[in-house]
Scaffold this active site. Sequence first.
Site: not given
Ligand code: XBP
Ligand code: MG
Length: 253
Positions: A10, A8
Amino acid sequence: MLKALIFDVDGTLAETEDLHRQGFNRAFRALGLPWYWSPELYAELLKVMGGKERLLHYIERFHPEEAAGLKARMPEIHELKTRSYGELARSGGLSLRPGVRRLVEEARRQGVRLAVATTTSRPNIDLLLELNFTDGAQPFDVIAAGDEAAQKKPAPDIFALAVHRLGIDPSEAIAFEDSAAGIRSALAAGLPVLATRSRYTRTHRLDGAFSAVSDLGEPEAPHHHIQGVTWPDGVVTLDGLRDWHAGHLHGAA
Ligand code: XBP
Ligand code: MG
């Protein structure tokens, strides 16, 4: 046999969520929207995965009377947010979480393939990799991101897409996640999950992960164990993952 690690982004590769929050607030300000997402409110909104979906949820929940007009502006708001996020990441730097670079390099050296499966938009990953793998050779064989998945996490789509692109069976990989929705998504795709809790997932239940730790650990900075499988010296190594995976595959784990 362990053939791939699927990460993953973020909260897992890097602590990015507060930059996303600041990116949203910059976009609101620039567009004259009198909204401010505090860290507390953002932690609540993060239960909705996907920035566009999160924004829609916020509008419908907090500004239902103006929802029709505001929905029409969502693409503009989210595009500006993504640009703002990029400016913030470039100016403040976006470093990898503890142990990520070490484990990625171990995997590369030992021929274990690497993938990303994320809800975030593709420009955000490209930037994270550009800022952290400056030799240009970003290490991930497969990147599955954002709107490539019909349904975002906790649906399995994005992890299933990464597995498909790797050309392997889910039983031949391990997923790394930081959030409850992410763990559910990976499990639904048939992947065992190792959880590294992040700043915005402190209150999340990490059930379903075979191991949950504060981070992947470094020899000079061992992690804090949260639940499940433990790791010698507080460091998650490729050898340790391989041993666990071999036992897991043969039902001994
Ligand atoms: C985390 C998310 C993303 C980010 C914001 O993604 O939910 O939506 O919060 O990015 P992950 P965007 O943990 O799956 O990496 O605004 O581009 O969606
Ligand atoms: Mg995440």
